[in-house]
Design a protein around this motif. Structure first.
Motif, mmCIF file in Angstrom:
data_model
loop_
_atom_site.group_PDB
_atom_site.id
_atom_site.type_symbol
_atom_site.label_atom_id
_atom_site.label_comp_id
_atom_site.label_asym_id
_atom_site.label_seq_id
_atom_site.Cartn_x
_atom_site.Cartn_y
_atom_site.Cartn_z
ATOM 1 N N LEU A 33 1.126 -1.066 0.088
ATOM 2 C CA LEU A 33 0.222 -0.313 0.221
ATOM 3 C C LEU A 33 0.580 1.190 -0.084
ATOM 4 C CD1 LEU A 33 -2.350 -1.428 2.234
ATOM 5 C CD2 LEU A 33 -3.537 -0.150 0.298
ATOM 6 N N PHE A 34 2.155 1.323 0.684
ATOM 7 C CA PHE A 34 2.727 2.504 1.287
ATOM 8 C C PHE A 34 3.609 2.704 -0.543
ATOM 9 C CE2 PHE A 34 7.261 3.770 1.519
ATOM 10 C CZ PHE A 34 7.307 5.145 2.429
ATOM 11 N N TYR A 54 1.204 6.217 8.500
ATOM 12 C CA TYR A 54 0.150 5.501 8.639
ATOM 13 C C TYR A 54 -0.147 4.280 7.967
ATOM 14 C CZ TYR A 54 -1.034 10.785 7.205
ATOM 15 O OH TYR A 54 -1.795 12.535 7.172
ATOM 16 N N PHE A 55 1.016 3.949 7.629
ATOM 17 C CA PHE A 55 1.039 2.261 7.326
ATOM 18 C C PHE A 55 1.045 0.716 8.199
ATOM 19 C CE2 PHE A 55 1.384 4.662 3.688
ATOM 20 C CZ PHE A 55 -0.036 4.537 2.818
ATOM 21 N N VAL A 107 -6.284 3.498 5.668
ATOM 22 C CA VAL A 107 -6.077 3.976 4.211
ATOM 23 C C VAL A 107 -7.963 4.505 3.805
ATOM 24 C CG1 VAL A 107 -6.019 2.620 2.025
ATOM 25 C CG2 VAL A 107 -4.477 1.830 3.664
ATOM 26 N N VAL A 108 -8.485 4.147 4.612
ATOM 27 C CA VAL A 108 -9.953 4.796 3.827
ATOM 28 C C VAL A 108 -10.094 6.383 4.787
ATOM 29 C CG1 VAL A 108 -12.486 4.524 4.698
ATOM 30 C CG2 VAL A 108 -10.679 2.205 3.459
ATOM 31 N N PHE A 109 -9.616 5.856 5.679
ATOM 32 C CA PHE A 109 -9.939 7.327 6.834
ATOM 33 C C PHE A 109 -8.714 8.484 6.662
ATOM 34 C CE2 PHE A 109 -13.334 4.627 8.089
ATOM 35 C CZ PHE A 109 -14.451 5.025 7.586
ATOM 36 N N GLN A 110 -7.261 8.419 6.261
ATOM 37 C CA GLN A 110 -6.747 8.823 6.244
ATOM 38 C C GLN A 110 -5.993 9.561 4.794
ATOM 39 O OE1 GLN A 110 -3.864 7.144 10.089
ATOM 40 N NE2 GLN A 110 -5.145 9.151 11.202
ATOM 41 N N VAL A 111 -5.156 8.229 4.867
ATOM 42 C CA VAL A 111 -4.781 8.174 3.406
ATOM 43 C C VAL A 111 -5.633 8.461 2.149
ATOM 44 C CG1 VAL A 111 -3.528 6.389 1.355
ATOM 45 C CG2 VAL A 111 -3.448 6.893 4.194
ATOM 46 N N LEU A 112 -6.565 7.806 1.706
ATOM 47 C CA LEU A 112 -7.882 7.927 0.648
ATOM 48 C C LEU A 112 -8.215 9.596 0.663
ATOM 49 C CD1 LEU A 112 -9.610 4.494 0.503
ATOM 50 C CD2 LEU A 112 -7.268 5.755 -1.265
ATOM 51 N N PRO A 113 -8.473 10.391 2.051
ATOM 52 C CA PRO A 113 -8.952 11.713 1.807
ATOM 53 C C PRO A 113 -8.077 12.329 1.085
ATOM 54 C CG PRO A 113 -10.162 10.548 3.794
ATOM 55 C CD PRO A 113 -8.538 9.458 3.497
ATOM 56 N N LEU A 114 -6.480 11.954 1.921
ATOM 57 C CA LEU A 114 -5.582 13.141 1.093
ATOM 58 C C LEU A 114 -5.290 12.359 0.047
ATOM 59 C CD1 LEU A 114 -2.618 14.897 2.230
ATOM 60 C CD2 LEU A 114 -1.448 13.071 2.490
ATOM 61 N N GLU A 127 -17.520 -0.035 3.429
ATOM 62 C CA GLU A 127 -17.753 -1.071 2.107
ATOM 63 C C GLU A 127 -16.441 -1.553 1.969
ATOM 64 O OE1 GLU A 127 -20.473 -1.441 -0.211
ATOM 65 O OE2 GLU A 127 -22.235 -1.081 1.164
ATOM 66 N N ILE A 128 -15.497 -0.093 1.310
ATOM 67 C CA ILE A 128 -13.799 -0.171 0.556
ATOM 68 C C ILE A 128 -13.194 -0.805 1.704
ATOM 69 C CG2 ILE A 128 -14.019 2.104 1.303
ATOM 70 C CD1 ILE A 128 -13.539 -0.142 -2.724
ATOM 71 N N MET A 129 -13.504 -0.443 3.165
ATOM 72 C CA MET A 129 -12.897 -0.597 4.730
ATOM 73 C C MET A 129 -12.199 -2.209 4.845
ATOM 74 S SD MET A 129 -12.270 0.523 8.062
ATOM 75 C CE MET A 129 -13.815 0.355 8.804
ATOM 76 N N ALA A 130 -13.885 -2.604 4.783
ATOM 77 C CA ALA A 130 -14.207 -4.628 4.924
ATOM 78 C C ALA A 130 -12.944 -5.151 3.720
ATOM 79 C CB ALA A 130 -16.207 -4.811 5.000
ATOM 80 N N ALA A 131 -13.417 -4.215 1.979
ATOM 81 C CA ALA A 131 -12.402 -4.833 1.180
ATOM 82 C C ALA A 131 -11.106 -4.917 1.382
ATOM 83 C CB ALA A 131 -12.866 -4.707 -0.185
#
Length: 159
Positions: free
Chosen positions: A70-71, A90-91, A103-110, A146-150
């Protein structure tokens, strides 16, 4: 001397061996005037995003491989913008749930903010090996839980 008196003589001593460490993200240019004032008063050490930190911190943990993947995917999106790359902190998550949430609530919004600013091209997504469908993780998911679960499921399958 302290500005406000406390019981006693009102003096305050700072030990000679006190070191204050602060962090600063240079990607936020909205406070540049403050940056200049701080730079005049303190020493600075550049600490770039480093996958070796993730490897060292998560060595042997079930999230190690996924965190590094992911990083790398995130910073591959930003390779032309080294001052906007996303840090390793973050990782550094030891559970799949915590890593997916980060990832969903910190990285993706950035990353979405970078998309809105024109740093990333329209249609950009986070491309990771083995992601279902091959289109990548959307930078602004319509259904974040849902994307967080995926993502959590992808992390758990990343061996």
């Amino acid at each position: 001397a302290l500005q406000y008196r406390s019981p006693g003589d009102g003096s305050f001593n700072v030990p000679d061996n006190l070191v204050v460490i602060g962090t600063m993200n240079t990607a936020d240019r909205s406070i540049a005037h403050i940056d200049y004032a701080i730079r005049r008063r303190f020493d600075f050490v550049f600490v770039p995003p480093d996958p070796a930190v993730i490897h060292a911190e998560l060595s042997g943990q079930p999230t190690e491989k996924a965190a590094i993947e992911l990083f790398a995917a995130v910073n591959n999106l930003l390779k032309q913008y080294p001052d906007k790359q996303v840090g390793h902190s973050y990782f550094l998550k030891k559970s799949a749930a915590e890593l997916a949430e980060s990832v969903v609530f910190q990285v993706l919004p950035l990353l979405y903010d970078y998309l809105q600013e024109g740093v990333l091209p329209d249609g950009a997504s986070l491309l990771v090996k083995g992601w279902p469908g091959g289109a990548g993780i959307p930078l602004r998911p319509d259904r974040p839980f849902e994307i967080m679960a995926a993502i959590q499921q992808w992390i758990e399958g990343c061996k």
